[in-house]
Write an enzyme that holds these catalytic residues in place. Structure first.
Site, short mmCIF file in Angstrom:
data_model
loop_
_atom_site.label_atom_id
_atom_site.label_comp_id
_atom_site.label_asym_id
_atom_site.label_seq_id
_atom_site.Cartn_x
_atom_site.Cartn_y
_atom_site.Cartn_z
N LYS A 116 0.82 -1.21 0.00
CA LYS A 116 0.00 0.00 0.00
C LYS A 116 0.85 1.26 0.00
O LYS A 116 0.37 2.33 -0.37
CB LYS A 116 -0.95 -0.01 1.18
CG LYS A 116 -2.03 -1.10 1.05
CD LYS A 116 -3.06 -1.04 2.16
CE LYS A 116 -4.18 -2.04 1.92
NZ LYS A 116 -3.74 -3.45 2.11
C1 LIG Z 1 -4.39 -4.53 1.52
C2 LIG Z 1 -3.61 -5.79 1.40
C3 LIG Z 1 -4.02 -6.83 0.52
C4 LIG Z 1 -5.28 -6.75 -0.29
O1 LIG Z 1 -5.21 -5.77 -1.30
P1 LIG Z 1 -6.56 -5.27 -2.01
O2 LIG Z 1 -6.14 -4.14 -2.89
O3 LIG Z 1 -7.44 -4.81 -0.89
O4 LIG Z 1 -7.13 -6.41 -2.75
C5 LIG Z 1 -3.20 -7.94 0.42
N1 LIG Z 1 -2.07 -8.07 1.15
C6 LIG Z 1 -1.66 -7.10 2.02
C7 LIG Z 1 -0.42 -7.31 2.80
C8 LIG Z 1 -2.41 -5.93 2.17
O5 LIG Z 1 -2.00 -4.98 3.02
#
Ligand SMILES: *Cc1c(COP(=O)(O)O)cnc(C)c1O
Length: 467
Positions: A116
């Protein structure tokens, strides 16, 4: 209303005026409850010209295509460069080989050790720039089950025109995640520990969003994964990986929760990247896996797993894909998705289009643990629990001869040390940048799971209120 946007963003539900990139970025969710999508995908991108370029240069091409001329390339480049300079690896998102034609795309070299960071670091700079140009401030209120809040806290700290309020469920995020939110010393970041669960946090944020008076008073904005600019910022690493493998067709497996990350892969394909297949990886919260197989998406109750960032039953960004599957028919989206808790079904035609590009796989906690141990035995690499779910789903996916499989490694193993150690017998070493987080003093405001109580804290502290 401005009419001169070069690239317009329309709502998937058809009930909101189209906006340009900057307005759509500040708005987050469309006022009709839909999600903004570009009226058409910028295409064709000159994919060959991107080959061999740095992550930053590729990102500039992608972001520029979506900004529609509203932000100059010089300014976009400055923001992308600064965002990616927070990453501790020269390749930014390195591609690592783990087997014959098998790769991991490591997306966790940013400040909070999860993918993210890529989008949030970019989004924070863009939002601050847009607000500054308009002489405005904004208040961002976000609910988190861990990673989003941590990534936002780091990305938005110290921004001049934005105050960030993070609602996290007290006692239900990991220690590392909590500390990443509570050890930020900047005055514009406010961690609120809510006496409730994640659903309470999310309910409060939604209630504040639909309260027009409150919204106007604090100039509320959103940064969860429905913000289009976040999706846009995630597209680059698909290009980066695909072109590193020579630009031939590549399959990607994506640990999926809210469907934001994998949607970026879908958009990369629409822009001209050779994507052979996208594999949706789910943990035991498997609505998407069941949906891909049956065409019917019926949410169950959320069950906690060792991959908590994927513990989601209603994947907001799926709406954007469904909009395309429906032939961009907002009325059909509105009628099926207005009440997401009720579930929805795809038509036969939509389901056929879905399965032509997407496959899926489900992996429970036991299998994820086994996959961590196996990956370590095979390669000496420790993967985190979310990545392990991805690897297991990649194992299950139908494969085309010779097509490389790239699994997105979405978090650093040190972010989920207990589960990784339980599976492998090895305690992941925290990277140096985590040291500060692990011993800096914590600061959080306890608050009741009550919309009014949260509103009062925001009203008392947001600089947008007095501006
Ligand atoms: C947020 C997250 C996901 C999922 O991603 P999306 O965009 O919500 O599908 C998967 N793995 C980790 C470590 C995350 O922080």
């Amino acid at each position: 209303m401005r009419e001169d946007y070069r690239l317009r963003y329309v709502s998937t539900r058809g009930g909101a005026a189209p906006l340009g990139f900057c307005d759509a970025t500040l708005a987050g969710l469309a006022p009709d409850g839909g999600l903004f999508v570009p009226e058409q995908y910028p295409t064709p991108v000159d994919v060959a010209a991107l080959s061999g370029k740095s992550f930053e240069d590729q990102a500039l091409t992608v972001m520029s295509a979506f900004a529609g001329g509203e932000i100059s390339d010089q300014d976009l480049a400055a923001d992308v460069d600064a965002a990616m300079a927070t990453f501790s690896h020269a390749a930014r998102t390195p591609l690592v080989q783990i087997g014959p034609n098998e790769f991991l795309l490591e997306l966790f070299h940013g400040p909070t050790l999860a993918f993210k960071d890529v989008a949030m670091q970019t989004l924070a700079r863009l939002m601050d720039r847009i607000l500054k140009a308009r002489g405005r401030r904004a208040t961002i209120i976000t609910a988190t089950s861990g990673d989003t809040g941590a990534a936002a806290a780091d990305a938005f700290r110290g921004r001049d025109n934005i105050d960030l309020f993070i609602l996290f469920p007290e006692g239900r995020v990991s220690e590392v995640q909590r500390r990443q939110m509570t050890t930020i010393a900047d005055d514009n970041v406010h961690a609120l520990s809510v006496a409730g669960d994640f659903d309470d946090c999310q309910r409060i944020v939604k209630a504040l969003f639909v309260d027009r008076d409150f919204n106007d008073q604090v100039a509320m904005s959103g940064v969860n994964s429905i913000n289009w600019a976040r999706v846009a910022a995630q597209i680059t690493y698909y290009f980066y990986a695909g072109l590193s493998l020579g630009g031939r067709p590549v399959a990607f497996t994506v640990p999926t929760g809210n469907f934001g990350d994998i949607l970026a892969g879908y958009v990369a394909k629409q822009m001209g990247l050779a994507v052979d297949q996208l594999v949706i990886a789910t943990n035991k919260n498997d609505i998407l896996d069941r949906g891909v197989r049956t065409g019917s998406f019926v949410p169950g109750t959320v069950t906690p797993s060792t991959s908590p960032s994927m513990d989601i039953q209603v994947s907001s960004n799926f709406e954007r894909l469904m909009f395309d599957l429906s032939g961009r028919d907002p009325a059909s989206i509105q009628s099926r998705l207005a009440d997401t808790r009720a579930g929805f079904s795809l038509t036969e035609d939509e389901h056929a289009k879905l399965t032509a590009l997407f496959a899926s796989g489900r992996c429970d906690d036991v299998l994820a643990g086994e996959r961590i141990a196996k990956t370590y035995a095979d390669t000496g690499i420790l993967v985190d629990t979310h990545t392990a779910v991805g690897l297991a789903a990649a194992d299950m996916a139908p494969r085309r001869e010779g097509v490389p499989m790239v699994t997105l490694a979405t978090a650093h193993p040190a972010k989920f040390p207990d589960a990784v150690e339980a599976a492998s017998g090895i305690r992941p070493t925290p990277p140096a940048r985590l040291a500060h987080v692990l011993d800096a003093p914590e600061r959080a405001t306890p608050v009741a799971a009550d919309t009014r109580a949260v509103a009062d804290v925001v009203l008392a502290r947001s600089r947008a209120v007095t501006a």
